[in-house]
Design a protein around this motif. Sequence first.
Motif, PDB file in Angstrom:
ATOM      1  N   MET A   1      23.572 -29.286  40.183  1.00  0.00           N
ATOM      2  CA  MET A   1      24.064 -30.664  40.159  1.00  0.00           C
ATOM      3  C   MET A   1      24.684 -31.007  38.809  1.00  0.00           C
ATOM      4  O   MET A   1      25.716 -31.689  38.728  1.00  0.00           O
ATOM      5  CB  MET A   1      22.925 -31.631  40.472  1.00  0.00           C
ATOM      6  N   ALA A   2      24.058 -30.538  37.728  1.00  0.00           N
ATOM      7  CA  ALA A   2      24.614 -30.799  36.398  1.00  0.00           C
ATOM      8  C   ALA A   2      25.965 -30.117  36.231  1.00  0.00           C
ATOM      9  O   ALA A   2      26.910 -30.706  35.678  1.00  0.00           O
ATOM     10  CB  ALA A   2      23.635 -30.321  35.327  1.00  0.00           C
ATOM     11  N   LEU A   3      26.084 -28.874  36.698  1.00  0.00           N
ATOM     12  CA  LEU A   3      27.358 -28.155  36.599  1.00  0.00           C
ATOM     13  C   LEU A   3      28.422 -28.796  37.481  1.00  0.00           C
ATOM     14  O   LEU A   3      29.604 -28.836  37.115  1.00  0.00           O
ATOM     15  CB  LEU A   3      27.153 -26.684  36.982  1.00  0.00           C
ATOM     16  N   THR A   4      28.022 -29.298  38.644  1.00  0.00           N
ATOM     17  CA  THR A   4      28.977 -29.982  39.517  1.00  0.00           C
ATOM     18  C   THR A   4      29.483 -31.259  38.862  1.00  0.00           C
ATOM     19  O   THR A   4      30.689 -31.560  38.884  1.00  0.00           O
ATOM     20  CB  THR A   4      28.314 -30.310  40.872  1.00  0.00           C
TER      21      THR A   4
ATOM     22  N   ALA B   1      29.711 -31.865  35.681  1.00  0.00           N
ATOM     23  CA  ALA B   1      30.621 -31.496  34.595  1.00  0.00           C
ATOM     24  C   ALA B   1      31.956 -30.997  35.118  1.00  0.00           C
ATOM     25  O   ALA B   1      33.003 -31.249  34.511  1.00  0.00           O
ATOM     26  CB  ALA B   1      29.964 -30.429  33.720  1.00  0.00           C
ATOM     27  N   ALA B   2      31.946 -30.299  36.263  1.00  0.00           N
ATOM     28  CA  ALA B   2      33.202 -29.796  36.821  1.00  0.00           C
ATOM     29  C   ALA B   2      34.131 -30.928  37.235  1.00  0.00           C
ATOM     30  O   ALA B   2      35.357 -30.791  37.166  1.00  0.00           O
ATOM     31  CB  ALA B   2      32.913 -28.894  38.031  1.00  0.00           C
ATOM     32  N   TYR B   3      33.573 -32.054  37.642  1.00  0.00           N
ATOM     33  CA  TYR B   3      34.391 -33.176  38.098  1.00  0.00           C
ATOM     34  C   TYR B   3      34.784 -34.128  36.974  1.00  0.00           C
ATOM     35  O   TYR B   3      35.776 -34.839  37.098  1.00  0.00           O
ATOM     36  CB  TYR B   3      33.677 -33.932  39.220  1.00  0.00           C
ATOM     37  N   VAL B   4      34.021 -34.162  35.886  1.00  0.00           N
ATOM     38  CA  VAL B   4      34.351 -35.103  34.806  1.00  0.00           C
ATOM     39  C   VAL B   4      34.884 -34.425  33.551  1.00  0.00           C
ATOM     40  O   VAL B   4      35.570 -35.065  32.751  1.00  0.00           O
ATOM     41  CB  VAL B   4      33.134 -35.978  34.433  1.00  0.00           C
ATOM     42  N   ALA B   5      34.578 -33.142  33.352  1.00  0.00           N
ATOM     43  CA  ALA B   5      34.994 -32.471  32.115  1.00  0.00           C
ATOM     44  C   ALA B   5      35.337 -31.018  32.371  1.00  0.00           C
ATOM     45  O   ALA B   5      34.696 -30.110  31.818  1.00  0.00           O
ATOM     46  CB  ALA B   5      33.893 -32.581  31.067  1.00  0.00           C
ATOM     47  N   PRO B   6      36.338 -30.752  33.205  1.00  0.00           N
ATOM     48  CA  PRO B   6      36.743 -29.359  33.414  1.00  0.00           C
ATOM     49  C   PRO B   6      37.186 -28.728  32.103  1.00  0.00           C
ATOM     50  O   PRO B   6      37.910 -29.340  31.321  1.00  0.00           O
ATOM     51  CB  PRO B   6      37.903 -29.479  34.407  1.00  0.00           C
ATOM     52  N   GLY B   7      36.688 -27.516  31.859  1.00  0.00           N
ATOM     53  CA  GLY B   7      36.991 -26.858  30.595  1.00  0.00           C
ATOM     54  C   GLY B   7      35.874 -26.975  29.576  1.00  0.00           C
ATOM     55  O   GLY B   7      35.824 -26.200  28.619  1.00  0.00           O
TER      56      GLY B   7
ATOM     57  N   ARG C   1      29.760 -26.487  30.498  1.00  0.00           N
ATOM     58  CA  ARG C   1      28.382 -26.167  30.121  1.00  0.00           C
ATOM     59  C   ARG C   1      27.789 -27.180  29.135  1.00  0.00           C
ATOM     60  O   ARG C   1      26.687 -27.690  29.364  1.00  0.00           O
ATOM     61  CB  ARG C   1      28.310 -24.742  29.578  1.00  0.00           C
ATOM     62  N   PRO C   2      28.453 -27.496  28.022  1.00  0.00           N
ATOM     63  CA  PRO C   2      27.849 -28.493  27.119  1.00  0.00           C
ATOM     64  C   PRO C   2      27.709 -29.875  27.755  1.00  0.00           C
ATOM     65  O   PRO C   2      26.718 -30.578  27.507  1.00  0.00           O
ATOM     66  CB  PRO C   2      28.813 -28.516  25.919  1.00  0.00           C
ATOM     67  N   VAL C   3      28.674 -30.264  28.579  1.00  0.00           N
ATOM     68  CA  VAL C   3      28.583 -31.569  29.236  1.00  0.00           C
ATOM     69  C   VAL C   3      27.437 -31.574  30.241  1.00  0.00           C
ATOM     70  O   VAL C   3      26.693 -32.559  30.357  1.00  0.00           O
ATOM     71  CB  VAL C   3      29.923 -31.926  29.918  1.00  0.00           C
ATOM     72  N   ALA C   4      27.269 -30.469  30.964  1.00  0.00           N
ATOM     73  CA  ALA C   4      26.166 -30.368  31.919  1.00  0.00           C
ATOM     74  C   ALA C   4      24.818 -30.454  31.210  1.00  0.00           C
ATOM     75  O   ALA C   4      23.902 -31.151  31.656  1.00  0.00           O
ATOM     76  CB  ALA C   4      26.269 -29.061  32.710  1.00  0.00           C
ATOM     77  N   ALA C   5      24.686 -29.758  30.079  1.00  0.00           N
ATOM     78  CA  ALA C   5      23.432 -29.807  29.323  1.00  0.00           C
ATOM     79  C   ALA C   5      23.171 -31.215  28.799  1.00  0.00           C
ATOM     80  O   ALA C   5      22.029 -31.706  28.831  1.00  0.00           O
ATOM     81  CB  ALA C   5      23.480 -28.809  28.168  1.00  0.00           C
ATOM     82  N   ALA C   6      24.229 -31.890  28.329  1.00  0.00           N
ATOM     83  CA  ALA C   6      24.067 -33.263  27.842  1.00  0.00           C
ATOM     84  C   ALA C   6      23.617 -34.188  28.963  1.00  0.00           C
ATOM     85  O   ALA C   6      22.776 -35.076  28.750  1.00  0.00           O
ATOM     86  CB  ALA C   6      25.383 -33.754  27.239  1.00  0.00           C
ATOM     87  N   ALA C   7      24.160 -33.998  30.172  1.00  0.00           N
ATOM     88  CA  ALA C   7      23.759 -34.829  31.313  1.00  0.00           C
ATOM     89  C   ALA C   7      22.284 -34.619  31.649  1.00  0.00           C
ATOM     90  O   ALA C   7      21.561 -35.580  31.939  1.00  0.00           O
ATOM     91  CB  ALA C   7      24.625 -34.500  32.524  1.00  0.00           C
ATOM     92  N   VAL C   8      21.824 -33.368  31.583  1.00  0.00           N
ATOM     93  CA  VAL C   8      20.415 -33.078  31.857  1.00  0.00           C
ATOM     94  C   VAL C   8      19.521 -33.787  30.848  1.00  0.00           C
ATOM     95  O   VAL C   8      18.523 -34.439  31.213  1.00  0.00           O
ATOM     96  CB  VAL C   8      20.163 -31.558  31.825  1.00  0.00           C
TER      97      VAL C   8
END
Length: 396
Positions: free
Chosen positions: A83-86, A88-94, A97-104
């Motif tokens: 879910m975190a990677l999804t 990040a894929a929709y809000v910060a492509p490229g 990983r760091p955006v997903a970790a920040a969301a978690v």
Amino acid sequence: MIGAGVFAAFAPAARAAGSALLVGLVVAAVVAYANATASAQLAAQYPTSGGTYVYGRERLGPWWGFLAGWGFVVGKTASCAAMALTFAAYVAPGAQRPVAAAAVLALAAVSYRGVTRTARLARVIVAVVLVALGAVVVATLVGGDAQWSRVDPWDGATGGWYGTVQSAGLLFFAFAGYARVATLGEEVRDPARTIPRAIQLALAVTLVVYMAVAVTLLATLGAEGTAASSAPLADAARSSGWAWTTPVVRVAGAAASLGALLALLAGVGRTSLAMAREGDLPRWLAAVHPRYRVPHHAEVALAVVVCALVLGVDLRGAIGFSSFGVLLYYLVANLAAWTQPREHRRFPRALQVVGAVGCAVLVVTLPPAAVVTGVVVLLVGVAGRTWRRRAGASHP
């Protein structure tokens, strides 16, 4: 059920099976239905919180309950990463990983202070997702370059029967959610009647929505385009030529992912708490914060593990591993439902055979890395419980 899974699961399924993912979707739905009837039947007999962790302990014994609970914890931990990677894929492509970790970390901090996702919030998220999905389907089929020849499930199949079944295992991830209905037995009027009806209706509606999305993606992007995309619904919206559809889809994908992630963090933390209290996980995880009344040790440990996952695995790996754990959970549910006496049965026993065999087949055809990792983690859990039981027996 109609949440972030629909934004995440079609790309890895297309890589496994090509256009035969449509067949995989039907297979996943059949197995999900069989599993759902088992969950509904058990929930009617045991109207208490805990799900298959409780059913396995009651019907089959403590070890079976542990396998179900452990499968849930590890599978849903991987779901948190997916879910975190999804998101990040929709809000910060490229910069996923760091955006997903920040969301978690951000949502773990919120959950640490005590948060309950209400039914009202769930309705809002589902409404946003359905509006976005409807916009994508209409816009891409009307304004895009839809080619119906790409939808042929046989002509564009690329993975053979193995790839088709593997796509079913990956798409099973998107159906996960009906078990939450079964665990609400204490809060539902007439659970013996209401829960089975609710689960069957939810599955039917979800299958129709997913089939419409799958056909739209294949007609617009083709199997190869769907497989290559990290955000296929956003790419399909972009191909329509209607600029407004892309931000709508990205907002919906982000909302669905964050809503699912928050609910998963809370759910895994509390299941870990229940298992720790029984001694099925380290009792350190059973600590409850004196002010916020949340299992804060479990929440912190979960956040650390999920951050490690999002920094080290890809989305397909997270979905495959999640499916492994969840399919193990439902295998135990089917075996538990098989033992129920006639007076508690509401569905033919043959459905439990279909469910159990289906779970086993889907597990072994998941991506090999997911299966190997799942088996290793399962053995670690078994070894850990064995050690704790022996240590407890030697220190009464």
